[in-house]
Write an enzyme that holds these catalytic residues in place. Structure first.
Site, mmCIF file in Angstrom:
data_model
loop_
_atom_site.group_PDB
_atom_site.id
_atom_site.type_symbol
_atom_site.label_atom_id
_atom_site.label_comp_id
_atom_site.label_asym_id
_atom_site.label_seq_id
_atom_site.Cartn_x
_atom_site.Cartn_y
_atom_site.Cartn_z
ATOM 1 N N CYS A 285 14.963 135.779 -21.330
ATOM 2 C CA CYS A 285 16.073 134.772 -21.745
ATOM 3 C C CYS A 285 16.985 134.858 -20.479
ATOM 4 O O CYS A 285 18.193 134.434 -20.597
ATOM 5 C CB CYS A 285 16.767 135.224 -22.916
ATOM 6 S SG CYS A 285 15.676 135.266 -24.127
ATOM 7 N N CYS B 5 25.521 136.580 -26.896
ATOM 8 C CA CYS B 5 24.302 137.052 -27.642
ATOM 9 C C CYS B 5 24.790 137.258 -29.212
ATOM 10 O O CYS B 5 24.208 137.439 -29.881
ATOM 11 C CB CYS B 5 23.861 138.282 -27.184
ATOM 12 S SG CYS B 5 25.042 139.783 -26.638
ATOM 13 N N CYS C 175 16.888 136.423 -33.076
ATOM 14 C CA CYS C 175 16.150 137.604 -32.140
ATOM 15 C C CYS C 175 17.572 138.372 -31.764
ATOM 16 O O CYS C 175 17.527 139.600 -31.685
ATOM 17 C CB CYS C 175 15.517 136.854 -30.970
ATOM 18 S SG CYS C 175 14.733 138.258 -30.029
ATOM 19 N N CYS C 176 18.586 137.973 -31.291
ATOM 20 C CA CYS C 176 19.782 138.418 -30.659
ATOM 21 C C CYS C 176 20.236 139.453 -31.780
ATOM 22 O O CYS C 176 20.822 140.663 -31.667
ATOM 23 C CB CYS C 176 20.800 137.644 -29.998
ATOM 24 S SG CYS C 176 20.362 137.266 -28.415
ATOM 25 N N CYS D 172 18.144 140.124 -21.537
ATOM 26 C CA CYS D 172 16.625 140.574 -21.698
ATOM 27 C C CYS D 172 15.758 139.565 -20.848
ATOM 28 O O CYS D 172 16.152 138.355 -20.683
ATOM 29 C CB CYS D 172 16.328 140.244 -22.986
ATOM 30 S SG CYS D 172 16.967 141.360 -24.243
#
Length: 243
Positions: free
Chosen positions: A216, A239, A130-131, A213
């Site tokens: 998280c 990240c 995702c990162c 984010c």
């Protein structure tokens, strides 16, 4: 001739990008103990339009410092689609108040498009992926036109950042990476914010100490380091922007 004058006379356009490592090493040796504003001034004098600030808008002291030392400087913000509303509001306030050129950088896919391809809540199942898609790839695109970039990392934030140089060579991107706040303590940061009336992300007033984010990020527990609330319960500590 002073050290600052010597460094400012170096032109990366004429020396070539392959010499950036030597430039960074020389600059770091001579500016290690220089005030943060002087480091930004050197960077701007050396790289000019080839310099950009990367800011998450979790805080704005770096943007304030850069806008004071180099008015009109480019500031890249990675709009991941998962930010707190307070962070987006801070971004908008910065664009309105500070003399910077704000660049809003978005991922290649919207959150909805990512969910459709990889399933919802990828940040829980595979936070690294995702990162990579929502932060790392957008940063690569944002930095590509530049020769040097400024970030807000500080050594005391976490063990993974304890040895960062003030000015280093980013071998991954073949750029000069500038961390003018590397030696700042939390007291230094708080004093700068107070003394300069810096815009503050409202989440800090609620007890957050490191803001990423929304899905998280949590508030750290008493005694935890400032970044402990990032990817809590996961072995992940960065990240990928700085590794």
């Amino acid at each position: 001739m002073s050290a600052d004058t010597t460094l400012a006379s170096v032109d990366p356009a004429s020396t070539g990008r392959t010499d950036l490592r030597a430039l960074a090493e020389q600059a770091n040796a001579e500016l290690e103990h220089a005030p943060a504003g002087r480091i930004v001034q050197w960077a701007h004098a050396t790289f000019g339009a080839d310099l950009v600030v990367a800011s998450s808008m979790a805080d704005t002291h770096l943007v304030h410092l850069a806008s004071t030392a180099a008015p009109g400087i480019d500031v890249a913000f990675l709009d991941t689609g998962y930010h707190f509303a307070e962070t987006i509001g801070t971004r908008d306030a910065v664009a309105e108040v500070y003399p910077v050129r704000l660049l809003n950088i978005t991922p290649l896919q919207t959150v909805a498009e990512q969910d459709a391809e990889f399933g919802p809540r990828l940040h829980e199942r595979d936070p690294d992926k995702c990162c990579a898609m929502r932060k790392v790839e957008p940063l690569e695109r944002a930095l590509k036109p530049y020769v040097a970039w400024i970030n807000g990392m500080r050594r005391e934030e976490s063990p993974t950042r304890a040895d960062i140089p003030v000015i280093g060579y980013d071998a991954k991107r073949d750029m000069v990476k500038i961390s003018p706040l590397a030696a700042w303590t939390q007291d230094d940061l708080d004093a700068y914010i107070t003394d300069n009336g810096v815009l503050t992300n409202p989440l800090f007033l609620e007890g957050y100490t490191s803001i990423g984010c929304e899905p998280c990020t949590r508030k750290p527990l008493p005694g935890e380091d400032p970044r402990a609330g990032r990817w809590a319960g996961n072995a992940k500590t960065e990240c990928g922007l700085h590794t």
